[in-house]
Design an enzyme around this catalytic site. Sequence first.
Site, PDB file in Angstrom:
ATOM      1  CD  GLU A   1       8.045  -0.308  11.095  1.00  0.00           C
ATOM      2  OE1 GLU A   1       7.090   0.466  10.075  1.00  0.00           O
ATOM      3  OE2 GLU A   1       8.310  -1.440  10.735  1.00  0.00           O
TER       4      GLU A   1
ATOM      5  CB  CYS B   1      -2.277  -0.603   8.262  1.00  0.00           C
ATOM      6  SG  CYS B   1      -0.911   0.727   8.481  1.00  0.00           S
TER       7      CYS B   1
ATOM      8  CG  ASN C   1      -0.388  -0.030   2.641  1.00  0.00           C
ATOM      9  OD1 ASN C   1       0.751  -0.794   2.675  1.00  0.00           O
ATOM     10  ND2 ASN C   1      -1.097   0.095   3.479  1.00  0.00           N
TER      11      ASN C   1
ATOM     12  CD  GLU D   1       4.439  -1.535  12.857  1.00  0.00           C
ATOM     13  OE1 GLU D   1       3.333  -1.210  12.788  1.00  0.00           O
ATOM     14  OE2 GLU D   1       5.418  -1.216  13.700  1.00  0.00           O
TER      15      GLU D   1
HETATM   16  P1  NAD Z   1       0.240  -9.346   3.123  1.00  0.00           P
HETATM   17  O1  NAD Z   1       0.014  -9.871   4.210  1.00  0.00           O
HETATM   18  O2  NAD Z   1      -0.726 -10.221   1.985  1.00  0.00           O
HETATM   19  O3  NAD Z   1       1.774  -9.546   2.454  1.00  0.00           O
HETATM   20  C1  NAD Z   1       2.739  -8.683   3.086  1.00  0.00           C
HETATM   21  C2  NAD Z   1       4.044  -9.217   2.526  1.00  0.00           C
HETATM   22  O4  NAD Z   1       4.203 -10.576   3.275  1.00  0.00           O
HETATM   23  C3  NAD Z   1       4.099  -9.392   0.990  1.00  0.00           C
HETATM   24  O5  NAD Z   1       5.320  -9.135   0.743  1.00  0.00           O
HETATM   25  C4  NAD Z   1       3.789 -11.085   0.844  1.00  0.00           C
HETATM   26  O6  NAD Z   1       4.501 -11.391  -0.036  1.00  0.00           O
HETATM   27  C5  NAD Z   1       4.633 -11.353   2.004  1.00  0.00           C
HETATM   28  N1  NAD Z   1       3.930 -12.871   2.487  1.00  0.00           N
HETATM   29  C6  NAD Z   1       2.789 -13.196   2.593  1.00  0.00           C
HETATM   30  N2  NAD Z   1       2.923 -14.458   2.946  1.00  0.00           N
HETATM   31  C7  NAD Z   1       4.111 -14.711   3.421  1.00  0.00           C
HETATM   32  C8  NAD Z   1       4.608 -15.970   3.995  1.00  0.00           C
HETATM   33  N3  NAD Z   1       4.089 -16.823   4.354  1.00  0.00           N
HETATM   34  N4  NAD Z   1       6.022 -15.693   4.390  1.00  0.00           N
HETATM   35  C9  NAD Z   1       6.493 -14.706   4.129  1.00  0.00           C
HETATM   36  N5  NAD Z   1       6.211 -13.593   3.568  1.00  0.00           N
HETATM   37  C10 NAD Z   1       4.781 -13.627   3.029  1.00  0.00           C
HETATM   38  O7  NAD Z   1      -0.264  -7.999   3.121  1.00  0.00           O
HETATM   39  P2  NAD Z   1      -0.645  -6.754   1.880  1.00  0.00           P
HETATM   40  O8  NAD Z   1      -1.906  -7.403   1.160  1.00  0.00           O
HETATM   41  O9  NAD Z   1       0.822  -6.754   0.893  1.00  0.00           O
HETATM   42  O10 NAD Z   1      -0.779  -5.505   2.757  1.00  0.00           O
HETATM   43  C11 NAD Z   1      -2.069  -5.212   3.259  1.00  0.00           C
HETATM   44  C12 NAD Z   1      -1.983  -5.585   4.647  1.00  0.00           C
HETATM   45  O11 NAD Z   1      -0.815  -5.130   5.076  1.00  0.00           O
HETATM   46  C13 NAD Z   1      -3.120  -5.060   5.233  1.00  0.00           C
HETATM   47  O12 NAD Z   1      -3.741  -6.034   6.373  1.00  0.00           O
HETATM   48  C14 NAD Z   1      -2.654  -3.943   5.908  1.00  0.00           C
HETATM   49  O13 NAD Z   1      -3.434  -3.366   7.084  1.00  0.00           O
HETATM   50  C15 NAD Z   1      -1.028  -4.146   6.316  1.00  0.00           C
HETATM   51  N6  NAD Z   1      -0.363  -3.027   6.543  1.00  0.00           N
HETATM   52  C16 NAD Z   1       0.077  -2.823   7.850  1.00  0.00           C
HETATM   53  C17 NAD Z   1       0.777  -1.624   8.122  1.00  0.00           C
HETATM   54  C18 NAD Z   1       1.210  -1.468   9.559  1.00  0.00           C
HETATM   55  O14 NAD Z   1       2.121  -0.438   9.671  1.00  0.00           O
HETATM   56  N7  NAD Z   1       0.566  -1.736  10.590  1.00  0.00           N
HETATM   57  C19 NAD Z   1       1.272  -0.852   7.189  1.00  0.00           C
HETATM   58  C20 NAD Z   1       0.651  -1.198   5.859  1.00  0.00           C
HETATM   59  C21 NAD Z   1      -0.090  -2.174   5.562  1.00  0.00           C
END
Ligand code: NAD
Length: 498
Positions: free
Chosen positions: A470, A292, A161, A258
Amino acid sequence: MNAVGNPISEVIPESYKLFIGGKWQESGSKERLACYSPVSGEQITTVPVANAADVDAAVKNSAQAFPKWSETTAKKRQQMLLDLADKLVEQADRIAWMETANTGKPMRESIANVHTAVDRLRYYAGAVRALEGRVLPVTANITSYDHRVPLGVVGIIGAWNFPLNMFLGKIAPVIAAGNCVVYKPADATPVTTLEIAAIISEVLPPGVVNVVTGTGAVTGEAMLAHPAIRMISVTGSSETGRKVMKGVANTMKRVTLELGGKNAQVVFPDADLDRAAQGILLGAFLNQGQVCTAGSRIFAHKDIADELKAKIIALIPELAMGDPFNDQTRMGTLVSKEHLARVREYIEIGKKEGARLVCGGDMAKIAGLPNGLFLQATIFDQVTQDMRIANEEIFGPVATIHEWSDYEQMLAEVGSVEQGLAAGIWTASLSQAHTTAKRIQAGRVWVNCYNLFPSGASFGGMKASGFGREDAFETLFEFTEVKNVIIDSADSYRRFYG
Ligand code: NAD
């Protein structure tokens, strides 16, 4: 097409390689990920799916760079981070354009994101100079001291995002503290991370920052399993956070997470409703709600609920949905077809659950961009806490209005969701703000504002939103460990026991 009329695919390279040891390297795997623009719908590039051997090569390069990098003085590391920040400022418009092309977010947000990222680099360039130790005078001759040492190779996994400022914001404290990094951007949005890697190669020694692209299942899992990665820092969904915790158990890595949020904005009857309506819109619909911290659950006191709702709806046209490359646009596209389908599914769920659609709910047509993934800002009211749309992170431009009259019951509902990332409070009463901020379980609470992320203010979640902080000075503690040394200057330790 973008605002100046060029097809996006003519500006972005047809394909990218992995960035390992300061060089562009082919992947051992033949598998590639196609990346699309959600603005035009066209394929814009492909990136390798790094396999375990590629991850191993990145880790080895990183480990090789570590001894020298960790012994580089903080003063020199500071200067390199500042140089990197200056180079990014010079290229801010180009990088922002690529971010918009790959994510569909409005240019004005992409440009702001570059400057936020630059500020993080500058913040940690300075903060690391103040990373001090502690001395304990045990006896006249025995002195104990603690100092912080970097961990070694840190693996970082990003979400889609905020690709560019997630990359820079996450690596800034890690490399400032003397670690080396293997970074994996999200599957759908690797473009700006790779473009910034090229700029990094002009400033930082080879191997300090490596970028491996690919999927979570292949590249991400290989990072979790690699024995020489000492820590994993992930931004992603709560579901991914759970997988990461399991995945690092065997190799005993330190972890910061996060994760997602289902955040509430609470409006009290004494709030300035014009200001609250503006802030609520920004809180719920920034980056098309793909944030998020999106303040998507609006808890409006019953005495002002109708008035607030009317003000919010009247402001929707100001969100100016349109061509993301136009600098007047405030709302662009969702990131991908798959994600759009998921968000639309939640809109259908909301209708079936009996919530009332107040506005939006459908695709928007934007002239000249027939394949753009534009979804209208959508608001439901008559929402009750038992509905899925009130509990599950939608991560799109969908907000729910909840009327409340009993303070304790409102707080219980705000806290009943699994996650605890952020919250907003709108009130004229300072004591109300303090009391309520204390009682809401969230790592970040905004009062009479929303979605501000200043460098130095600690950011992170409670409950299923993860752990670790962070953006703050203390983030340097997450990426270092304490080394304690005890010195006996007069052979006095025997007397110490006696
Ligand atoms: P996602 O969890 O699908 O993927 C995040 C990352 O993790 C990607 O690079 C993905 O390839 C990797 N990943 C997925 N499965 C994995 C595994 N089994 N092992 C290792 N890596 C793996 O999330 P997304 O769809 O990219 O982003 C949206 C989510 O991120 C939402 O839930 C959002 O709230 C969260 N987010 C949180 C913050 C925060 O700071 N708290 C900030 C931005 C987004």
